[in-house]
Each structure stands twice: as structure tokens, then as C-alpha cells.
Design a protein around this motif. Structure first.
Motif, short mmCIF file in Angstrom:
data_model
loop_
_atom_site.label_atom_id
_atom_site.label_comp_id
_atom_site.label_asym_id
_atom_site.label_seq_id
_atom_site.Cartn_x
_atom_site.Cartn_y
_atom_site.Cartn_z
N UNK A 172 1.24 -1.22 -0.05
CA UNK A 172 0.20 0.28 -0.28
C UNK A 172 0.91 1.22 0.03
N UNK A 173 -0.10 2.15 -0.38
CA UNK A 173 1.23 3.27 -0.08
C UNK A 173 2.01 4.37 0.80
N UNK A 175 3.13 1.91 3.55
CA UNK A 175 4.19 0.88 4.01
C UNK A 175 5.93 1.57 2.65
N UNK A 176 4.55 1.83 1.00
CA UNK A 176 6.05 2.28 0.37
C UNK A 176 6.09 3.56 0.56
N UNK A 177 5.73 4.12 1.29
CA UNK A 177 6.30 5.51 1.60
C UNK A 177 7.49 5.31 2.72
N UNK A 178 6.74 4.57 3.59
CA UNK A 178 8.00 3.45 4.97
C UNK A 178 9.18 3.62 4.04
N UNK A 236 -1.70 -10.54 5.96
CA UNK A 236 -0.87 -9.44 5.28
C UNK A 236 -1.56 -8.86 4.12
N UNK A 237 -1.47 -9.53 3.76
CA UNK A 237 -1.62 -9.08 2.17
C UNK A 237 -3.76 -8.13 2.70
N UNK A 238 -4.33 -8.93 2.75
CA UNK A 238 -5.33 -8.05 3.58
C UNK A 238 -6.09 -7.42 4.56
N UNK A 260 4.71 -6.50 -0.22
CA UNK A 260 6.36 -5.70 0.13
C UNK A 260 7.30 -6.30 1.35
N UNK A 261 8.69 -5.69 1.22
CA UNK A 261 9.36 -6.69 1.48
C UNK A 261 10.33 -6.04 2.42
#
Length: 305
Positions: A172-173, A175-178, A236-238, A260-261
């Protein structure tokens, strides 16, 4: 005492079930029960502790199990020596494995083994790492594969594979920012965390790796605990939370962009996967052959062979 009684006894011990033993022997359950009742009466001991959920060996049954198994193996050798060449005899190996190696390594291992030893049959019991040790010490399996080393003075733990553990989140946005801005894992203390069950090797090793990065288990906000790897992944996906997972288990989801990993450190976080054997019990030829195939497959040296 007859071979049929001993065969029924060993089948029940291996399956923890009178019903499954009867199916494997192609006889009725009352016949299996009669064999055991007669054997118990003859020996003057109770061989099994019966509960509503499963059947377990009693202390006396545990003492007798190895002798019974050896007697049956000797009987097979006698019969095979007259009915077929030694090289053509059928053997069976019972493997107890924790979930990650069971799902992602055992198929590859058995495929390689069967190409070299097509005469060996396998039965695979899937449990957690603690369950693997229990199966080996209770003589329910010939060899085990575990995701962590359990404190036991009855078992050998032989490392054979380096498995990377990674932190995974929904893609998600947030976690991509994190992922773009954070340089360590301290942010996970504020996130809902999903754990595997207490006997899981993945859980034990994940906690050790996080502690190596200065994050204790008490600092995690554990929101859910699951026994199945697939349940953790789907949770996790949900968006139910984040989790530490084996890369083996989530490689497909990472490739599809569903997760994301986050690496545990710059070098990554690794745990050993182990072959588990009983110290006092001599390995069968089938187990030794299996360990030889594993050694060649993963390019390691196993001195215990």
C-alpha cells in the motif's frame, strides 16, 4: 506374541490412530483392537494412552516400540532375502517436517531422491518444529526437518539450508512511503504484528533476529497468532498486520506485487533449517541415503552419515 500384533502396534503408534492403522493394514478396526488387547494381556502392560482426540504411546509402549520395529524390519529382511534380490526390496521412510521446509523443500528433496532410489516409499507428517522433535523422540518418524533448533538432549540437529527471513507488509501507499524513508525497523513497534504459533521455528527465529536489531518481543503489538503460513500471508495481504516470513513462503506474492519486503538488516536475516535425528537410534539405510541426497542437493557435508 505374533508379527500381526506387532505390525498393528507399530502402525497405531505411527498414525496415532486405530482407524488409520486398520486402513493401512486392510483389516477392520475391531481386528486391530483385538490384536492390541491380546498383546497387552500377554505382556501385562498398557501400550497406549487413549484420548478423545488421538492415541499416544504409554511409557511401556514407548519402551517396546523400537524392539517391535526392529523385529518387523528383520522379518522383512528374511522374507525379502527369499522373495527378491536385496537391491529390489521396498523400504519406507517416515519424515516429520515443520511447515516451511515441508511445503517448499521436501518436494524438491523427494523428487531428487526418487530419481536415485525409486524403491523407497515415503510418508510425510507436517507439524511445527517442536512437533518434529516430539515425533522423533516418540519414534513416530525416522527423520525430521525443523526450522529451528529445539533444546533437546535426545536429538541431533544437523544444519543443511540457510533460509532468509524478511518482514512483509501489504503493498500500500503507506508502506511504500515507509520503505522509502525509514533506515531501520523501529517503526514496526507501532504496527499490528501477526505471529505464527508458539511451536513454530519461524516465530522463534524471527524473534531472535528482531532482538539482534534492538527490538524485543514485548515491544511488538501482536494482533493475531496463526498456525498456518498461508493464513499469515493472506492476513498481511488484506491489511490485518505485518509479519516476519520465510522468503521461501512469499516469493510468489513478492513477484506478483501483493506484498512489500523489508530486510532485517543490510546483510539480511537468516536462520538455519535442520535435519533432526534421534541420538540413541541408529539411522536406517533409507535415512542415510536421504541425507546423502540432501548433502549433494544443497552442497554441504554431513558427517553424521
Amino acid at each position: 506374541m505374533t508379527l500381526k500384533q506387532l505390525e498393528a502396534f507399530v502402525k497405531i503408534a505411527n498414525n496415532r490412530s486405530f482407524t488409520l492403522a486398520a486402513k493401512e493394514l486392510f483389516i477392520t478396526q475391531p481386528t486391530v483392537s483385538a490384536y492390541i488387547n491380546n498383546l497387552e494381556e500377554e505382556l501385562g502392560v498398557r501400550l497406549f494412552d487413549r484420548t478423545t482426540k488421538e492415541v499416544q504411546l504409554s511409557d511401556e509402549g514407548d519402551r517396546i516400540y523400537l524392539y517391535a520395529k526392529e523385529i518387523l524390519e528383520l522379518a522383512d529382511k528374511i522374507q525379502n532375502s527369499f522373495s527378491m534380490d536385496e537391491d529390489n526390496k521396498v523400504r519406507q521412510v517416515v519424515i516429520s517436517t515443520s511447515s516451511i521446509p515441508g511445503q517448499f523443500l521436501v518436494p524438491e528433496i523427494l523428487s531428487a531422491f526418487k530419481k536415485k532410489f525409486p524403491d523407497v516409499d515415503f510418508r510425510v507428517r507436517e507439524t511445527d518444529s517442536a512437533g518434529v522433535v516430539e515425533d522423533i523422540t516418540n519414534h513416530m518418524a525416522d527423520i525430521g526437518i525443523a526450522g529451528t533448533e529445539i533444546n533437546s538432549n535426545k536429538c541431533n540437529f544437523i544444519p543443511f539450508y540457510d533460509d532468509e527471513l524478511i518482514l512483509v507488509t501489504e503493498n500500500s501507499e503507506k508502506y511504500r512511503k515507509i520503505k522509502e524513508r525509514e533506515t531501520n525497523l523501529n517503526w514496526i513497534k507501532n504496527e499490528d504484528f501477526i505471529m505464527r504459533e508458539s511451536g513454530s521455528g519461524t516465530r522463534k527465529e524471527a524473534i531472535k533476529l528482531l532482538e539482534s536489531q534492538g527490538i524485543s518481543q514485548d515491544e511488538l503489538k501482536v494482533s493475531a497468532t496463526f498456525g498456518k503460513t498461508v493464513t499469515v500471508i493472506n492476513s498481511v495481504i488484506n491489511g490485518l498486520g505485518i509479519a516476519m516470513m520465510s522468503r521461501l513462503a512469499v516469493s510468489g506474492e513478492l513477484e506478483r506485487g501483493e506484498l512489500l519486503e523489508f530486510k532485517i538488516s543490510k546483510e539480511g536475516g537468516y536462520r538455519k533449517l535442520y535435519l533432526v535425528t534421534e541420538k540413541k537410534n541408529r539411522l536406517s539405510d533409507g535415512c542415510r541415503d536421504l541425507m546423502g541426497v540432501i548433502a549433494k542437493l544443497y552442497k554441504i557435508s554431513i558427517k553424521e552419515i
